[in-house]
Design a protein around this motif. Structure first.
Motif, PDB file in Angstrom:
ATOM      1  N   ARG D   9       0.820  -1.207   0.000  1.00  0.00           N
ATOM      2  CA  ARG D   9       0.000   0.000   0.000  1.00  0.00           C
ATOM      3  C   ARG D   9       0.854   1.257   0.000  1.00  0.00           C
ATOM      4  N   GLU D  10       2.025   1.157   0.632  1.00  0.00           N
ATOM      5  CA  GLU D  10       2.821   2.379   0.809  1.00  0.00           C
ATOM      6  C   GLU D  10       3.853   2.618  -0.283  1.00  0.00           C
ATOM      7  N   GLY D  11       4.241   1.546  -1.003  1.00  0.00           N
ATOM      8  CA  GLY D  11       5.289   1.698  -2.009  1.00  0.00           C
ATOM      9  C   GLY D  11       4.828   2.559  -3.155  1.00  0.00           C
ATOM     10  N   GLY D  12       5.742   3.303  -3.776  1.00  0.00           N
ATOM     11  CA  GLY D  12       5.549   4.178  -4.928  1.00  0.00           C
ATOM     12  C   GLY D  12       4.264   4.018  -5.710  1.00  0.00           C
ATOM     13  N   PHE D  13       4.335   3.293  -6.816  1.00  0.00           N
ATOM     14  CA  PHE D  13       3.188   3.203  -7.717  1.00  0.00           C
ATOM     15  C   PHE D  13       2.001   2.526  -7.031  1.00  0.00           C
ATOM     16  N   ASP D  14       2.295   1.602  -6.113  1.00  0.00           N
ATOM     17  CA  ASP D  14       1.216   0.845  -5.455  1.00  0.00           C
ATOM     18  C   ASP D  14       0.344   1.720  -4.564  1.00  0.00           C
ATOM     19  N   GLN D  15       0.880   2.837  -4.128  1.00  0.00           N
ATOM     20  CA  GLN D  15       0.096   3.710  -3.254  1.00  0.00           C
ATOM     21  C   GLN D  15      -1.148   4.253  -3.943  1.00  0.00           C
ATOM     22  N   HIS D  16      -1.148   4.179  -5.289  1.00  0.00           N
ATOM     23  CA  HIS D  16      -2.286   4.716  -6.032  1.00  0.00           C
ATOM     24  C   HIS D  16      -3.473   3.750  -6.070  1.00  0.00           C
ATOM     25  N   LEU D  17      -3.221   2.502  -5.657  1.00  0.00           N
ATOM     26  CA  LEU D  17      -4.312   1.514  -5.581  1.00  0.00           C
ATOM     27  C   LEU D  17      -5.066   1.758  -4.277  1.00  0.00           C
ATOM     28  N   ILE D  18      -5.693   2.913  -4.221  1.00  0.00           N
ATOM     29  CA  ILE D  18      -6.327   3.355  -2.982  1.00  0.00           C
ATOM     30  C   ILE D  18      -7.470   2.426  -2.596  1.00  0.00           C
ATOM     31  N   GLY D  19      -7.402   1.957  -1.364  1.00  0.00           N
ATOM     32  CA  GLY D  19      -8.446   1.073  -0.858  1.00  0.00           C
ATOM     33  C   GLY D  19      -8.156  -0.398  -1.055  1.00  0.00           C
ATOM     34  N   LEU D  20      -7.011  -0.724  -1.673  1.00  0.00           N
ATOM     35  CA  LEU D  20      -6.671  -2.145  -1.856  1.00  0.00           C
ATOM     36  C   LEU D  20      -6.497  -2.803  -0.493  1.00  0.00           C
ATOM     37  N   GLU D  21      -7.193  -3.910  -0.317  1.00  0.00           N
ATOM     38  CA  GLU D  21      -7.142  -4.626   0.955  1.00  0.00           C
ATOM     39  C   GLU D  21      -6.780  -6.081   0.667  1.00  0.00           C
ATOM     40  N   VAL D  22      -5.675  -6.538   1.237  1.00  0.00           N
ATOM     41  CA  VAL D  22      -5.301  -7.946   1.076  1.00  0.00           C
ATOM     42  C   VAL D  22      -6.136  -8.767   2.050  1.00  0.00           C
ATOM     43  N   LEU D  23      -6.837  -9.774   1.512  1.00  0.00           N
ATOM     44  CA  LEU D  23      -7.747 -10.582   2.329  1.00  0.00           C
ATOM     45  C   LEU D  23      -7.083 -11.851   2.847  1.00  0.00           C
ATOM     46  N   SER D  24      -6.210 -12.443   2.018  1.00  0.00           N
ATOM     47  CA  SER D  24      -5.581 -13.701   2.429  1.00  0.00           C
ATOM     48  C   SER D  24      -4.321 -13.968   1.630  1.00  0.00           C
ATOM     49  N   MET D  25      -3.392 -14.666   2.268  1.00  0.00           N
ATOM     50  CA  MET D  25      -2.200 -15.213   1.605  1.00  0.00           C
ATOM     51  C   MET D  25      -1.994 -16.565   2.255  1.00  0.00           C
ATOM     52  N   ASP D  26      -2.202 -17.629   1.474  1.00  0.00           N
ATOM     53  CA  ASP D  26      -2.181 -18.946   2.092  1.00  0.00           C
ATOM     54  C   ASP D  26      -1.819 -19.969   1.031  1.00  0.00           C
ATOM     55  N   GLY D  27      -0.761 -20.713   1.283  1.00  0.00           N
ATOM     56  CA  GLY D  27      -0.353 -21.732   0.322  1.00  0.00           C
ATOM     57  C   GLY D  27      -0.041 -21.076  -1.000  1.00  0.00           C
ATOM     58  N   LYS D  28      -0.720 -21.498  -2.031  1.00  0.00           N
ATOM     59  CA  LYS D  28      -0.442 -20.973  -3.363  1.00  0.00           C
ATOM     60  C   LYS D  28      -1.389 -19.849  -3.752  1.00  0.00           C
ATOM     61  N   ARG D  29      -2.192 -19.331  -2.819  1.00  0.00           N
ATOM     62  CA  ARG D  29      -3.205 -18.353  -3.180  1.00  0.00           C
ATOM     63  C   ARG D  29      -3.067 -17.039  -2.408  1.00  0.00           C
ATOM     64  N   ALA D  30      -3.492 -15.983  -3.055  1.00  0.00           N
ATOM     65  CA  ALA D  30      -3.623 -14.686  -2.393  1.00  0.00           C
ATOM     66  C   ALA D  30      -4.894 -14.048  -2.919  1.00  0.00           C
ATOM     67  N   THR D  31      -5.629 -13.375  -2.042  1.00  0.00           N
ATOM     68  CA  THR D  31      -6.843 -12.687  -2.463  1.00  0.00           C
ATOM     69  C   THR D  31      -6.829 -11.264  -1.911  1.00  0.00           C
ATOM     70  N   ALA D  32      -7.483 -10.383  -2.637  1.00  0.00           N
ATOM     71  CA  ALA D  32      -7.552  -8.978  -2.228  1.00  0.00           C
ATOM     72  C   ALA D  32      -8.832  -8.380  -2.782  1.00  0.00           C
ATOM     73  N   LYS D  33      -9.166  -7.195  -2.329  1.00  0.00           N
ATOM     74  CA  LYS D  33     -10.298  -6.503  -2.950  1.00  0.00           C
ATOM     75  C   LYS D  33     -10.035  -5.007  -2.993  1.00  0.00           C
ATOM     76  N   ILE D  34     -10.725  -4.354  -3.902  1.00  0.00           N
ATOM     77  CA  ILE D  34     -10.590  -2.918  -4.070  1.00  0.00           C
ATOM     78  C   ILE D  34     -11.923  -2.382  -4.622  1.00  0.00           C
ATOM     79  N   THR D  35     -12.291  -1.200  -4.173  1.00  0.00           N
ATOM     80  CA  THR D  35     -13.479  -0.543  -4.709  1.00  0.00           C
ATOM     81  C   THR D  35     -13.041   0.441  -5.783  1.00  0.00           C
ATOM     82  N   VAL D  36     -13.717   0.433  -6.921  1.00  0.00           N
ATOM     83  CA  VAL D  36     -13.319   1.297  -8.030  1.00  0.00           C
ATOM     84  C   VAL D  36     -13.624   2.758  -7.690  1.00  0.00           C
ATOM     85  N   GLY D  37     -12.561   3.524  -7.520  1.00  0.00           N
ATOM     86  CA  GLY D  37     -12.689   4.950  -7.232  1.00  0.00           C
ATOM     87  C   GLY D  37     -11.888   5.758  -8.229  1.00  0.00           C
TER      88      GLY D  37
END
Lengths: 131, 131, 131, 131
Positions: D9-37
């Motif tokens: 969330r804090e790194g350079g270009f990634d900071q622009h993904l406002i509202g990105l929320e990582v939901l899980s990181m487990d085994g071979k999977r990762a999930t996240a969500k973001i609201t289109v703003g």
């Protein structure tokens, strides 16, 4: 080049690219041509999308071999093709592959397929290989 | 399905996919299998990357035909493949295609290739067709 | 061109491409440049892969607009990028987009990103748009 | 996971993904969500194709880190995205990344973006990283 072209023509799946002729392998580039015949056609009689992908793979690999100091063919990690226009039965197709990067562990190549008669770009592919 | 499978097996470039057997076409999915033999091999005897791309194209097209109300095969605009592990001589390869979207003018399909014996994912491709 | 460049700089996600300057839009080509700063960096301080993809999309769209008689931007169906070398903090990056085909319903563009100082090719992308 | 999400969330270009929320990181999977703003929108107000590519990169990298025994993020060699339907302003987008292979030197991930309200698949990407 002759030896490599010979292997390309005689090896398993590559033997179906009937009429494929390697024109050059020099520095970072390799060129070849093929006339669209029944062996590489789809149900419409045009050059099959899978044959185009195979040409991207084969001629692209020649450019990667040529660009690499140890002439390593590598193993493909990714291949993509965009299709712009059909290669018709009887068309002579020029395949021009240019290595984009030839590194220690990774090599990349871009491949254009053009109709020889008027230069129309029919398809463009890119391939990444792990050396 | 039989008619389509027959066309796939008999058409120009597709005839080289010796032993390709269409297992199902239903809703948005199509499945097929093939045993890695000389006709689809590369110089190492493994399933050729171009043959894999051709399988993505052909089985992917069956899924797109199945998903489309008018059973249109469309024309490929883009195809990509990532390669994870080799298909060895004698391996039975399962090809599973799932239409991701079947729209009015565009259709998309994802295709997995797995080694039947242990389920290992060997390659995954995606194709876009203009209907 | 100024109007379009202005829209590119001011629109939502594009506003983060701080310093992006459109240099030309002519025929089938569009060129732009950007200096790698914090706003487009990844955790290593290099140009973010997502920023590169965004540049392929944006400058590629300018070439497609320029190539199309009705100046349609279209809707992206497929985008791919291969990454060859990092864009370092402070590097000036040249983005050169060339429309490969500008048709009635589909347009394709290839985009090169180079380090201005030595011409090194850092990345190459290709995009397909439905017009 | 919190540390990684924070860095994202804090790194350079990634900071622009406002509202990105990582939901899980487990085994071979990762999930996240973001609201289109506005911060991730294109000129039409929909989720920008470059933002989608950035989400494929970022959430895909989390899955690759999670799948790798040494939690290596690697360096991207290839990224592709197909776009099926727009993410509208206000839509909540679920991003689901699944590592397809986690090897010694190469890792591959597939990433789906869906509209949370009805599960519609909006885009699918694939990324290859050199570890």
């Amino acid at each position: 080049m002759d030896a490599i072209a010979k292997r390309c023509r005689e090896g398993g799946f590559d033997q179906h690219l009937i009429g494929l002729e390697v024109l050059s392998m020099d520095g970072k580039r390799a060129t070849a041509k093929i006339t669209v015949g029944e062996s590489v056609a789809n149900l419409s009689g045009n050059l099959h999308g899978g044959a185009i992908a195979t040409l991207v793979d084969d001629v692209g690999t020649l450019a990667i071999i040529s660009a690499d100091k140890q002439n390593r063919p590598g193993v493909t990690t990714d291949l993509n093709v965009s299709y712009f226009a059909p290669g018709r039965a009887g068309d002579v197709i020029l395949i021009e592959a240019t290595a984009l990067k030839s590194g220690r562990t990774l090599a990349y190549v871009s491949v254009d397929l053009r109709r020889e008669s008027d230069g129309t770009l029919l398809a463009q592919g890119r391939m990444t290989k792990f050396l």
